[in-house]
Design an enzyme around this catalytic site. Structure first.
Site, PDB file in Angstrom:
ATOM      1  N   GLU A 184      73.509 -34.024 -51.410  1.00  0.00           N
ATOM      2  CA  GLU A 184      73.967 -32.778 -50.796  1.00  0.00           C
ATOM      3  C   GLU A 184      72.990 -31.634 -51.066  1.00  0.00           C
ATOM      4  OE1 GLU A 184      76.340 -32.533 -48.751  1.00  0.00           O
ATOM      5  OE2 GLU A 184      77.652 -34.236 -49.103  1.00  0.00           O
ATOM      6  N   ARG A 188      71.121 -29.909 -47.813  1.00  0.00           N
ATOM      7  CA  ARG A 188      71.564 -28.538 -47.541  1.00  0.00           C
ATOM      8  C   ARG A 188      70.562 -27.505 -48.057  1.00  0.00           C
ATOM      9  NH1 ARG A 188      77.909 -28.516 -47.110  1.00  0.00           N
ATOM     10  NH2 ARG A 188      78.366 -30.729 -47.265  1.00  0.00           N
ATOM     11  N   ASP A 316      75.567 -43.940 -43.099  1.00  0.00           N
ATOM     12  CA  ASP A 316      75.047 -43.332 -41.886  1.00  0.00           C
ATOM     13  C   ASP A 316      73.602 -42.853 -41.907  1.00  0.00           C
ATOM     14  OD1 ASP A 316      75.740 -41.312 -43.682  1.00  0.00           O
ATOM     15  OD2 ASP A 316      77.124 -40.286 -42.339  1.00  0.00           O
ATOM     16  N   GLU A 449      78.977 -34.142 -35.739  1.00  0.00           N
ATOM     17  CA  GLU A 449      78.254 -35.322 -35.262  1.00  0.00           C
ATOM     18  C   GLU A 449      78.336 -35.538 -33.756  1.00  0.00           C
ATOM     19  OE1 GLU A 449      78.472 -35.301 -39.395  1.00  0.00           O
ATOM     20  OE2 GLU A 449      80.173 -35.281 -38.013  1.00  0.00           O
TER      21      GLU A 449
END
Length: 564
Positions: A184, A188, A316, A449
């Protein structure tokens, strides 16, 4: 045209005769001087062309918008709007009043979200809109602020961008006794800072990106080189979450390559790229014939643990980055193995694909051992965009197959939204014979998404249906998620009950992708930029050329989170 007299014509031709100058050395010297001056002027012009190309493209987009505004005001111009130099002026960027209006609505939504954050949660990670306070979901790294930098810049919100830039320069501090998610924090914070640097050329962002990445690097100090997924930012102690039984997560370990390669390119220090690319080298050793890796990897042995195979949560973006590193690397021989691994994995994806009855919705199953589960996360709706982006790397027949699958999966993802009372998608869906789809986990946390894939498909096919679908989704967010103090998710897409969290990726991804969906393709062109998995565009560096890095572009994730 008037004819020249014969006398003037013969006078002109004598100046082209070399013998004329040999008899007149002063004139020969003058001619040589003019020739040298003209040569320098030519090459100087060539360098300027490269320097101002991006600026010209932006100005042309501004002219397009002005052209449309004049039309709205009743001033009808005969001349065509300018076309993008970056697209070789092959296609006219059509003035589209509908897209302009939609884009401005998205921009206004961004301002509403941003101003709410500024008012109630400035400098904190995320806003809780209903209780009107901030929360430090990521250790107090200003996640929403950093995530929003490039969105503000791309939308031309200069004052807001400058205010955020000043906070980064003066207040962003990474020396925190906090166990941060490596994944993360990379997508980010590192991604957000690098993108802001690539867009603005302001070195403060690059310096901060280097600072935080240096703090993350000890996570890669494992026997195999597969990183631990948590690290204390102040003390450098790395470990994995207790609930993984010591294993590292596939997506968390294979979604740093874009950012770390970019940082090495921009700093000239190869250590970041070496750490991230070594992960791929290790995974190549255990890569299965179908290209589908389980979501858990042992960081000590480098082997896969028995676990779920999915294109949803925890799997993913590993597959996404295989393709995008190939794009980032200019699709050269050096990064060919990324493309080969990705193509192998896409054959695996095809083996997981089924379709429903009676509506023939295509979906991607999850796999547990030898059995398939008829479940698909909304997170997996990044796949249509990924497939569309990668289709052009195949031969004609295979390219058409992959693009058609992208279109079918996008139709399914759009209907994740359309089949609920609120027209917002749930977190995941189950598929049953004769019943198409049903919502599983029923919350919606403002995920990006589906609109991400719609943006890719619109740009790569030109089909405006994808813009219309995106507009439907935006309107559903406006109707159900917008409140006076920001945007919130829904605890239940069936009842419309609201939660109390404005996820940072709503500003970083969802609103950015919607804005680009209604913008000309030259705005953050696929030829020049590659998006990380948090929608932060990173400039593609031409082969053997770092000159473009840090050159300002004139203006003018998604993964963790649950309802609060």
């Amino acid at each position: 045209m008037a004819r020249r007299s014969s006398s003037s014509s013969s006078a002109a031709w004598r100046y082209l005769n070399p013998a004329y100058y040999l008899k007149r050395p002063k004139r020969l010297a003058l001619l040589f001087f003019v020739f040298v001056a003209a040569t320098f002027a030519f090459w100087d012009r060539q360098s300027l062309v490269s320097e101002y190309e991006s600026e010209i493209s932006r100005l042309e987009d501004d002219i397009n918008r002005l052209h449309d505004q004049l039309r709205k005001a009743g001033v009808h111009l005969d001349e065509n709007p300018v076309v993008s130099n970056k697209n070789s002026r092959k296609d006219l960027v059509e003035i589209d009043p509908v897209n302009n209006e939609r884009r401005e609505k998205v921009k206004e939504a961004m301002l509403h979200a941003w101003n709410s954050y500024v008012k109630y949660a400035w400098g904190m990670d995320e806003l809780q809109p209903q209780s009107k306070n901030g929360i430090n979901s990521f250790g107090g790294l200003g996640a929403t602020l950093v995530d929003s930098l490039d969105t503000l810049y791309i939308m031309g919100l200069k004052d807001e961008f400058q205010k955020a830039r000043d906070w980064v320069a003066e207040s962003l501090d990474f020396d925190k006794d906090y166990d941060a998610s490596v994944f993360e924090t990379t997508i980010r914070v590192v991604g957000g800072l690098l993108s802001a640097y690539d867009l603005s050329g302001d070195k403060v962002f690059l310096d901060k990106a280097k600072d935080i990445t240096d703090r993350l690097l000890p996570a890669w100090d494992t026997t195999s080189g597969i990183p631990y997924n948590k690290i204390n930012l102040a003390h450098g102690r790395a470990h994995n979450p207790g609930w993984t039984n010591g294993d590292s997560i596939l997506a968390d370990s294979g979604t740093e390559q874009l950012e770390f390669i970019a940082l090495s390119q921009r700093t000239g220090d190869p250590k970041y790229q070496q750490k991230a690319e070594n992960v791929i080298t290790q995974l190549q050793k255990i890569y299965p014939s179908d290209g589908l890796l389980p979501i858990y990897i042992n960081p000590h042995s480098g082997t896969a643990s028995y676990s779920t195979i999915t294109f949803g949560a925890m799997g993913d973006s590993f597959y996404e980055y295989l393709l995008k590193v190939w794009v980032q690397g200019n699709k050269t021989e050096h990064v060919k193995h990324y493309r080969q691994m990705w193509e192998t994995s896409m054959e695996g994806l095809l083996s997981l694909t089924k379709k429903t009855t009676p509506s023939n919705y295509y979906y991607i199953c999850e796999k547990n051992g030898g059995s398939l589960s008829d479940k698909m996360d909304e997170l997996a709706c990044f796949a249509p965009g990924m497939l569309a982006l990668g289709a052009s790397g195949y031969g004609p027949e295979k390219s058409e197959q992959i693009m058609n699958l992208a279109k079918e999966l996008a139709r399914t993802c759009y209907n994740f939204y359309q089949t609920t009372p609120t027209k917002l998608a749930g977190e995941n869906y189950f598929f049953h014979t004769g019943q198409d789809m049903s919502v599983g986990t029923s919350w919606n946390i403002l995920r990006p998404e589906t609109v991400e894939s719609l943006m890719y498909l619109w740009r790569l096919t030109g089909n405006k249906t994808y813009q219309d679908w995106g507009w439907d989704i935006f309107q559903a967010f406006e109707k159900n998620s917008r409140i006076e103090s920001g945007y919130v998710g829904l605890r239940d897409v069936n009842t419309g009950e609201k939660d109390n969290m404005m996820q940072s990726f709503f500003l970083a991804e969802t609103l950015k992708y919607l804005y680009l969906l209604f913008s000309p393709p030259s705005v953050i062109s696929f030829d020049e930029w590659v998006f990380n998995t948090e929608a932060h565009p990173l400039r593609i560096v031409p082969v053997n050329d770092n000159k473009g890095i840090g050159t300002p572009v004139r203006p003018f994730g998604r993964k963790q989170g649950k309802p609060e």
